[in-house]
Structure formats: structure tokens, C-alpha cells
Scaffold this motif. Structure first.
Motif, mmCIF file in Angstrom:
data_model
loop_
_atom_site.group_PDB
_atom_site.id
_atom_site.type_symbol
_atom_site.label_atom_id
_atom_site.label_comp_id
_atom_site.label_asym_id
_atom_site.label_seq_id
_atom_site.Cartn_x
_atom_site.Cartn_y
_atom_site.Cartn_z
ATOM 1 N N MET A 1 0.844 -1.205 0.213
ATOM 2 C CA MET A 1 -0.227 -0.102 -0.307
ATOM 3 C C MET A 1 0.629 1.192 -0.091
ATOM 4 O O MET A 1 2.054 1.226 1.186
ATOM 5 N N ARG A 3 1.614 5.047 0.971
ATOM 6 C CA ARG A 3 1.948 5.831 2.658
ATOM 7 C C ARG A 3 1.284 7.390 2.406
ATOM 8 O O ARG A 3 0.910 7.380 3.333
ATOM 9 N N HIS A 4 0.970 7.757 0.197
ATOM 10 C CA HIS A 4 0.598 9.246 0.778
ATOM 11 C C HIS A 4 1.409 9.896 2.015
ATOM 12 O O HIS A 4 0.235 10.389 2.841
ATOM 13 N N GLU A 5 2.448 9.787 1.951
ATOM 14 C CA GLU A 5 2.877 11.027 2.545
ATOM 15 C C GLU A 5 2.780 11.934 3.338
ATOM 16 O O GLU A 5 2.443 13.036 2.122
ATOM 17 N N GLN A 44 -7.127 -0.022 9.269
ATOM 18 C CA GLN A 44 -7.697 0.460 8.134
ATOM 19 C C GLN A 44 -7.152 2.169 7.563
ATOM 20 O O GLN A 44 -7.343 2.931 6.971
ATOM 21 N N ASN A 46 -4.052 5.369 7.816
ATOM 22 C CA ASN A 46 -2.275 5.423 7.060
ATOM 23 C C ASN A 46 -1.866 5.518 8.386
ATOM 24 O O ASN A 46 -1.826 7.047 8.179
ATOM 25 N N SER A 47 -1.619 5.270 9.439
ATOM 26 C CA SER A 47 -0.487 6.179 10.109
ATOM 27 C C SER A 47 0.774 6.422 9.177
ATOM 28 O O SER A 47 1.471 7.316 10.053
ATOM 29 N N ASP A 48 1.019 5.277 8.234
ATOM 30 C CA ASP A 48 2.489 6.118 7.460
ATOM 31 C C ASP A 48 2.049 6.945 7.155
ATOM 32 O O ASP A 48 3.206 8.153 6.942
ATOM 33 N N CYS A 49 1.230 8.138 6.588
ATOM 34 C CA CYS A 49 1.202 9.340 6.220
ATOM 35 C C CYS A 49 1.310 10.649 7.102
ATOM 36 O O CYS A 49 1.889 10.648 6.160
ATOM 37 N N ARG A 340 -5.856 10.241 5.003
ATOM 38 C CA ARG A 340 -5.499 9.430 5.804
ATOM 39 C C ARG A 340 -6.040 8.057 5.853
ATOM 40 O O ARG A 340 -5.503 7.528 7.100
ATOM 41 N N HIS A 342 -6.025 4.051 4.136
ATOM 42 C CA HIS A 342 -5.534 3.493 2.949
ATOM 43 C C HIS A 342 -6.541 2.861 2.283
ATOM 44 O O HIS A 342 -7.746 2.984 2.356
ATOM 45 N N CYS A 345 -8.683 -0.681 0.584
ATOM 46 C CA CYS A 345 -8.372 -0.027 2.977
ATOM 47 C C CYS A 345 -9.427 -1.750 3.087
ATOM 48 O O CYS A 345 -9.813 -2.607 2.271
#
Length: 523
Positions: A1, A3-5, A44, A46-49, A340, A342, A345
Motif C-alpha cells: 500500500m 504511504r501518501h506521506e 484501516q 494509514n499512520s505511515d501518512c 489518511r 488506506h 482499504c
């Protein structure tokens, strides 16, 4: 997935107060994603964002916010830029002076009991020797004692003098490049309460280079960079400083959206008797709107609604930054959920979160054909349980017998309108005149139990149809409720139960989660 930072920028004291609560909520979401019982629902989001992942010296995973926090010198309290106890300042030797030297040193700022407990926790758990039950029991007792001490310290924050700095309750450890104190501008020394007093601070080449180097440090490690979200204390000199930084961002990153959220304390608006303060308040507000909104992709000011009508199930003090900033952080966490999530999802026992959108798509939706960056925020915290089919049928019947905007329908039947209050004073569009809208519902419940995602979506859609709004609407439904982190102030009344259900006052328990309904209206 992917990350969409996202890079988060926080400008000013109150913005960092709100940001500290925001990051505490994100820290709890990370903990939920690591627990087996809650991982499926929390994953669900996305904390990597928002976070940069890495490892400490012991190989344990660590997460630091992908953020830059701007504040005045001396604003960190008893914590230094490395997140540790600030050491005693040593006297600088003067070799050109042979006479007596007298050193005048200000009193050391104490660290809050909560921060003290966090700093005293071990970095990692030692490995337990095998087949030694007594050792394991002792270790568990020590963990319980530390947890009790941390909870007691967190409760001490919720007092009149419990919080003096936002570092007193921030749980998340920050990267050294995340903290930036404006050189030469000290907290409590001179005025910095007017919008224009920040003008020229970024004009110094060393300051501009240092700030943009920090932005590039975070941006260059992103694989799928999404954009910037900015929290701004715009009723101070940080308003102009933030506008200058956003202007630089738009030149260096022309395709990256910059979402600006001016955060304001509800109590800050002066009364009619305070003429000079009232003029300064209005001037700051006008300058922020005129200078910053043209630079932002989306400009959505936010302040908790004052009075019992806006937040009827909360008891909070408008003169405490610890309380007002907690509400701003909670609202920000919900309205930013669409970018934020995924995508695609993952599923969960409560169904799949719907309504994921990129930061660019959300901004385009709210800007509309008029290409106006202004948006208004409205929210319900906590949000009452969704109406059942019978109540919705009665509302539809009432709508056929009355006009859609009649007081009887608006007050008794429109669940989505009656439970939300405006958080953007002066910018709320009248009913039926919004051009576009993003609606976020999280942790939906009914009858004391969580709802499946598809059930919550259907009920929300029916409720929105009853409003009769003729605008583009995007709705986001997320099963994960907003976690209530340990240092969150105790502002919930006894009518709010553990998972956000609303009941009679005599029922009471500690809150862990909260249902929220958030709306962003484009003009």
C-alpha cells in the motif's frame, strides 16, 4: 500500500497545544493497530501518512511525526529540543575580563509529572528468564505500578496550574529536526501578539535556509508525497511568519496542496469592553483571511463553539488552553481522515472504511468551480447515536408535509444538523448555500453497540438526503472511533459512557473512545 506521506507544520504556541493533542491521538491509534483485539479496525487508518518509522539502538520500532513545530525561544518548558530534561545552563567563561563575575540565572522550569513519568520509563522491556514465574510476576507488578503512576500524573494535568507548556503532555517523541525556535524572539519578552509582528523573520537568509532545509529533509524521503497540513496560531506574529513559509512552499512545491487550519481559542475573542484588544482581534482575523487564504489550497479556521449549546455533553473551561486545544486537535483528527485512510482499504469485523480521498481531491472538491480556498468546519463531539429507520421514516413524512427548511423539521428531525455546531465563526454558509461538503462519521454506534460500516453509511445517507442540500457531498465513514488518549482533559460529562454512548447522568465510566461527526463546507 502506498504511504501518501503528509508533512505537518505547526506555527505558534496555541497551534502546538492543539498539535500535541493531535499527536497523542495518533499515538493511541498506533497502539490500537498493534493490539490483536483492535488491529483490524485501526489498521484501516494509514499512520505511515503522518509518521516516519525507524528503529532505536535496541532494534525496537519507533515512530516520529513527519512534522516541524515552530515556536518562540523558551517555549519548551523543562524539555529541550531532544525531548530530554533541559540541562542547567553553564556560565560562559570571559577570558578578557579579570575582575569578579556575578552570574544571574533564572529559575529552572520544572518538568510536569506526566512528562517525568514518560522520561523515566525504560526504553525497552528486558527479556525475562525462562521458567521463572516469580520474575514474570514481579515484572507485571512493576508495569502496573508504572501505569498507575502515569495515569495519576495525567490527571494532575487537568487543573488550573497543571499545564504551562505543550511539552507537559505530549506523549510522542519528536525528531531533533522537528523543533524550531525562532532565533532572537523569546516567550514573555516583548509583544508578539499582532499578525504583522512576524513580518521579516523569514527574510533573514539563515532563517529561510534553515526552515526550507528542514522541509526538504522530510520531503526528500517521501515516496508518494501528498502535501502539507498547517496548524497556525494566526492571532499572533506567527500568522505572518506562516504566510511567508507557505508562500515559499508554493514556489518550491507548486503541485503539493497546502491545507491551512488556523486554530483559535474560543475564549480569546475579547468582550465589548476591551476596545483595544477587540480591535487587535478583528485586525488579526482580517489580515489572516486576506494574506493567508490566497496562498492556501484550503483555508479552514477552527475554534470550539462557546456555550453549552455548541457542545452540550462536554464541560470545559474556555480560559484553559489545555481544554480548548484538545477540542481543536480532536476535530482536526476527524476532518482530515479522508486523506489518511488506506486505499484500497483492508476489511475488518465492522466492515470497510469508505470515502478515502487524497489531499488534492479533497481540496478540489471543496474549492469547487469558483476556486475559492475558504471552508468552514462544523462538528459534533461526541456524536449521538444514529437514528433508526422508524425515526427516519417519520422525518421523511414530516418533510413531505412541511417545507424542507421549516423550523419543525430542522429542529426535530434533521439529525445531521441538530447535532453539529459551527467551529468557524463568521464563515458558516446558510443552509442550502454551501457549494460542496465533506462529511466524516467515525465510530458510529446505536443502542450501545457499534454499527457495521455499510449500516452507518446507509443511515448517514438517508439523514443527509433529508436536509435537501443541493451541493456536491463526499462522505467518509470509518468504523474506528476517536481514541481518548491518557492526557486528554476530563471534559466529558456523566452522560457520556466509555465508548461515547449518551445516557442518563447516573451511569458513568471512564471514556476510551468517542464517536464524531465532522463536516467541511466549501464556499
Amino acid at each position: 500500500m502506498a504511504r501518501h506521506e503528509t508533512i505537518t507544520l505547526q506555527f505558534g504556541s496555541f497551534a502546538n497545544f492543539a498539535g500535541a493533542h493531535y499527536w497523542n491521538i495518533q499515538d493511541d491509534l498506533l497502539g490500537y493497530a498493534e493490539k490483536e483485539a483492535t488491529a483490524a479496525v485501526a489498521a484501516q487508518i494509514n499512520s505511515d501518512c503522518l509518521f516516519r518509522s525507524g528503529e532505536d539502538s535496541h532494534g525496537n520500532p519507533i515512530y516520529t511525526p513527519r512534522a516541524i513545530l515552530f515556536d518562540l525561544c523558551g517555549s519548551l518548558g523543562g524539555i529541550n529540543t531532544a525531548g530530554e530534561h533541559a540541562p542547567e545552563a553553564e556560565a560562559v567563561p570571559i577570558t578578557t575580563w579579570q575582575g569578579p563575575v556575578e552570574v544571574t540565572r533564572s529559575a529552572r522550569i520544572p518538568v510536569s509529572a506526566f512528562a517525568e513519568q514518560l522520561l523515566s520509563e525504560p526504553e525497552h522491556e528486558p527479556e525475562r528468564p525462562p521458567a521463572q514465574e516469580s520474575v514474570a510476576t514481579t515484572s507485571n507488578d512493576e508495569e502496573d505500578d508504572r501505569a498507575d503512576a502515569l495515569e495519576l500524573a495525567a490527571r494532575s494535568l487537568d487543573s488550573t496550574s497543571g499545564v504551562g507548556y505543550w511539552t507537559d503532555y505530549l506523549k510522542t517523541f519528536l525528531h531533533p529536526r522537528s523543533l524550531y525556535q525562532l532565533p532572537g524572539v523569546w516567550q514573555g519578552q516583548g509583544r508578539f501578539g499582532a499578525f504583522g509582528e512576524g513580518k521579516g523573520l523569514l527574510g533573514v537568509s539563515e532563517t529561510r535556509d534553515d526552515v526550507m532545509d528542514r522541509v526538504r529533509y522530510w520531503a526528500e524521503e517521501c515516496d508518494t508525497f501528498q502535501g502539507f497540513q498547517c496548524l497556525v496560531d494566526d492571532h499572533s506574529g506567527f500568522g505572518q511568519f506562516a504566510a511567508d513559509v507557505v508562500s515559499e512552499l508554493r514556489e518550491d512545491y507548486p503541485t503539493a496542496p497546502a491545507l491551512v487550519f488556523p486554530v483559535r481559542a474560543a475564549h480569546a475573542a475579547p468582550s465589548h469592553a476591551e476596545t483595544e484588544a477587540k480591535r487587535l482581534w478583528k485586525l488579526n482575523e482580517a489580515l489572516s483571511l486576506g494574506v493567508m487564504s490566497p496562498l492556501a489550497t484550503l483555508y479552514a479556521p477552527m475554534a470550539p463553539p462557546s456555550g453549552a449549546r455548541g457542545l452540550p455533553h462536554l464541560h470545559w473551561h474556555q480560559d484553559r488552553a489545555f481544554h480548548t486545544s484538545a477540542l481543536c486537535g480532536a476535530a482536526l483528527d476527524s476532518i482530515t481522515l479522508p486523506y489518511r485512510l488506506h486505499s484500497p482499504c483492508p476489511t475488518s469485523p465492522l466492515g470497510m472504511a469508505t470515502g478515502a480521498a487524497s489531499m488534492h481531491d479533497l481540496a478540489c472538491l471543496l474549492n469547487g468551480a469558483a476556486q475559492c480556498s475558504l471552508a468552514a468546519v462544523s462538528a459534533a463531539l461526541p456524536c449521538p447515536g444514529l437514528p433508526d429507520e422508524r425515526h427516519l421514516a417519520e422525518a421523511r413524512d414530516l418533510r413531505t408535509r412541511h417545507r424542507a427548511d421549516s423550523p419543525s423539521l430542522r429542529q426535530s428531525s434533521l439529525w445531521t444538523r441538530s447535532n453539529t455546531a459551527c467551529w468557524s465563526p463568521g464563515m458558516q454558509a446558510p443552509p442550502g448555500q454551501a457549494l460542496a461538503e465533506s462529511v466524516v462519521l467515525r465510530g458510529a454506534r446505536r443502542g450501545g453497540a457499534p454499527l457495521q460500516s455499510h449500516q452507518a453509511s446507509d443511515l448517514l445517507d438517508q439523514s443527509l438526503m433529508l436536509e435537501g442540500e443541493r451541493c456536491v457531498q463526499a462522505r467518509c465513514v470509518v468504523p474506528q472511533a476517536m481514541p481518548v488518549p491518557l492526557p486528554f482533559p476530563g471534559i466529558f460529562q456523566n452522560t457520556v459512557l466509555r465508548y461515547g454512548d449518551l445516557v442518563e447522568p447516573e451511569q458513568h465510566s471512564q471514556r476510551q473512545n468517542g464517536t464524531q461527526l465532522g463536516r467541511l463546507h466549501g464556499h
